[in-house]
Motif scaffolding. Structure first.
Motif, PDB file in Angstrom:
ATOM      1  N   PRO A  62       0.861  -1.212  -0.003  1.00  0.00           N
ATOM      2  CA  PRO A  62      -0.062  -0.096   0.074  1.00  0.00           C
ATOM      3  C   PRO A  62       0.769   1.273  -0.037  1.00  0.00           C
ATOM      4  O   PRO A  62       0.346   2.238  -0.430  1.00  0.00           O
ATOM      5  N   TRP A  63       2.000   1.438   0.364  1.00  0.00           N
ATOM      6  CA  TRP A  63       2.954   2.516   0.451  1.00  0.00           C
ATOM      7  C   TRP A  63       3.260   2.760  -1.096  1.00  0.00           C
ATOM      8  O   TRP A  63       3.532   4.079  -1.198  1.00  0.00           O
ATOM      9  N   LEU A  64       2.911   2.023  -1.971  1.00  0.00           N
ATOM     10  CA  LEU A  64       3.335   2.606  -3.440  1.00  0.00           C
ATOM     11  C   LEU A  64       1.977   3.492  -3.828  1.00  0.00           C
ATOM     12  O   LEU A  64       2.376   4.336  -4.797  1.00  0.00           O
ATOM     13  N   ILE A  65       0.965   3.411  -3.157  1.00  0.00           N
ATOM     14  CA  ILE A  65      -0.345   4.243  -3.553  1.00  0.00           C
ATOM     15  C   ILE A  65      -0.449   5.278  -2.883  1.00  0.00           C
ATOM     16  O   ILE A  65      -0.248   5.213  -1.302  1.00  0.00           O
ATOM     17  N   PRO A  66      -0.495   6.640  -3.257  1.00  0.00           N
ATOM     18  CA  PRO A  66      -1.067   6.908  -4.841  1.00  0.00           C
ATOM     19  C   PRO A  66       0.202   7.343  -5.634  1.00  0.00           C
ATOM     20  O   PRO A  66      -0.091   7.511  -6.844  1.00  0.00           O
ATOM     21  N   HIS A  67       1.632   7.565  -4.969  1.00  0.00           N
ATOM     22  CA  HIS A  67       2.628   8.292  -5.887  1.00  0.00           C
ATOM     23  C   HIS A  67       2.928   7.477  -6.985  1.00  0.00           C
ATOM     24  O   HIS A  67       3.337   7.741  -8.059  1.00  0.00           O
TER      25      HIS A  67
ATOM     26  N   THR B 205      -1.775   3.169  -8.986  1.00  0.00           N
ATOM     27  CA  THR B 205      -2.975   3.432  -8.572  1.00  0.00           C
ATOM     28  C   THR B 205      -3.852   2.755  -7.674  1.00  0.00           C
ATOM     29  O   THR B 205      -3.074   1.710  -7.360  1.00  0.00           O
ATOM     30  N   GLU B 206      -5.024   3.039  -7.248  1.00  0.00           N
ATOM     31  CA  GLU B 206      -5.643   2.179  -6.253  1.00  0.00           C
ATOM     32  C   GLU B 206      -6.006   0.702  -6.595  1.00  0.00           C
ATOM     33  O   GLU B 206      -6.088  -0.220  -5.880  1.00  0.00           O
ATOM     34  N   GLU B 207      -6.089   0.907  -8.031  1.00  0.00           N
ATOM     35  CA  GLU B 207      -6.286  -0.784  -8.413  1.00  0.00           C
ATOM     36  C   GLU B 207      -5.207  -1.483  -8.845  1.00  0.00           C
ATOM     37  O   GLU B 207      -5.151  -2.533  -9.174  1.00  0.00           O
TER      38      GLU B 207
ATOM     39  N   ALA C 256       7.802   7.475 -10.981  1.00  0.00           N
ATOM     40  CA  ALA C 256       6.704   8.748 -11.189  1.00  0.00           C
ATOM     41  C   ALA C 256       6.546   9.684  -9.781  1.00  0.00           C
ATOM     42  O   ALA C 256       7.351   9.464  -8.931  1.00  0.00           O
ATOM     43  N   GLY C 257       5.558  10.584  -9.875  1.00  0.00           N
ATOM     44  CA  GLY C 257       5.290  11.214  -8.811  1.00  0.00           C
ATOM     45  C   GLY C 257       6.137  11.948  -8.323  1.00  0.00           C
ATOM     46  O   GLY C 257       7.165  12.711  -8.634  1.00  0.00           O
ATOM     47  N   ARG C 258       6.519  11.575  -6.903  1.00  0.00           N
ATOM     48  CA  ARG C 258       7.504  12.478  -6.024  1.00  0.00           C
ATOM     49  C   ARG C 258       8.747  12.106  -6.556  1.00  0.00           C
ATOM     50  O   ARG C 258       9.977  12.403  -5.898  1.00  0.00           O
ATOM     51  N   THR C 259       8.994  10.771  -7.003  1.00  0.00           N
ATOM     52  CA  THR C 259      10.201  10.223  -7.694  1.00  0.00           C
ATOM     53  C   THR C 259      11.558   9.898  -6.776  1.00  0.00           C
ATOM     54  O   THR C 259      12.288   9.118  -7.051  1.00  0.00           O
ATOM     55  N   ALA C 260      11.774  10.631  -5.521  1.00  0.00           N
ATOM     56  CA  ALA C 260      12.535  10.190  -4.708  1.00  0.00           C
ATOM     57  C   ALA C 260      12.163   9.993  -3.405  1.00  0.00           C
ATOM     58  O   ALA C 260      11.126  10.262  -2.910  1.00  0.00           O
TER      59      ALA C 260
END
Ligand SMILES: [Zn+2]
Length: 287
Positions: free
Chosen positions: A43-48, A51-53, A270-274
């Motif tokens: 779950p730590w991968l979501i949302p950055h 996706t929820e799916e 993606a997203g915050r990347t770091a």
């Protein structure tokens, strides 16, 4: 895209992310074990990063690394106008990537160094631009650094049609312009920036170590494609040239990075990347 680019400060070094392409899903071909169900267990991968799916988010971006006296572009994405790519949407692209870079303060002629972590299609594209029907170096005032082992590996494999196209339009033109320096996998670029060998994804693959004052960061390159491999280092990418070596490299690097203040900046994250790698049970996660 649009808005202010993402930046990080590491001591006296500033790193800016310039995005070329962000995608959701359609990554099963690159990480076949990363099914939606498996991703939802992290779950730590979501949302950055998903996706929820449980579909993976990925990014193709360049990282501009500024030291007090250098301007280095790490990896150059897909590029415009390229042809012969295996992924349909990677052909005949026409994006304002260079305009985005200029707007962020990085005109092409202000770059003094280009570093390719490896020579795959999504890391060398903006090495060149199409000018009057010919491929010309995008960064005319830069030295283009490529790994000696990496260059030797691919230049002896003209049998692979997709790789031959990549070399012909994105590598050979800068070589023929006299702009390439072949470097060792532990090469030091300047006081703050050096390379770290991370083979397996490709034979000469390198990551980029940034150390300034008391701060440290690591640009991954493709020894990991997605943060899910921090939790599952055994998940190989179909693009890894040597799956066993790639896995060893991930385990070695994650063990070294875990529970340290080293900022890990993902080349396709993606997203915050770091973030920072921390131990989590038998494996790790990104904080
Ligand atoms: Zn890549």
């Amino acid at each position: 895209m649009g808005g202010r680019p993402m930046q990080w400060k590491v001591g006296r070094v500033r790193i800016t992310k310039v995005v070329e392409l962000e995608t959701v899903g359609s990554t099963r071909f690159i990480l076949p074990l990363a099914s939606n169900e498996e991703i939802r267990k992290l779950p730590w991968l979501i949302p950055h990063f998903a996706t929820e799916e449980g579909r993976l988010k990925m990014s193709i971006h360049s990282l501009v690394v500024e030291t007090p006296d250098r301007r280095i572009v790490v990896d150059t994405g897909l590029g415009n106008d390229k042809q012969g790519r295996n992924v349909p949407t990677w052909n005949n692209r026409a994006t304002p990537f260079l305009e985005t870079m200029t707007a962020a303060g990085f005109a092409s002629d202000s770059i003094d160094t280009v570093l390719c972590t490896h020579l795959h299609v999504d890391h060398v594209g903006w090495n060149t631009v199409l000018v009057d029907g010919h491929w010309a170096p995008t960064f005319p005032n830069a030295r283009y650094l490529m790994g000696r082992v990496e260059y030797a590996h691919w230049s002896s494999r003209h049998g692979r049609a997709d790789m031959a196209a990549v070399l012909a339009d994105s590598v050979t033109p800068v070589w023929e312009a006299g702009l390439v320096d072949l470097v060792e996998a532990d090469h030091r670029i300047c006081e703050e920036i050096s390379l770290a060998p991370t083979p397996g994804h490709t034979p000469g693959h390198v990551s980029v170590r940034i150390a300034s004052r008391d701060a440290e960061a690591l640009i991954t390159g493709d020894f990991m494609h997605h943060p899910c491999q921090i939790a599952r280092p055994e998940w190989s990418s179909t693009a890894d040239s040597d799956a066993a070596e790639a896995r060893q490299t991930r385990e070695r690097m994650l063990t070294r990075l875990a529970d340290t203040p080293i900022l890990v900046i993902g080349t396709h994250f993606a997203g915050r990347t770091a973030g920072r790698v921390v131990r989590d049970g038998d494996a790790f996660r990104l904080e």
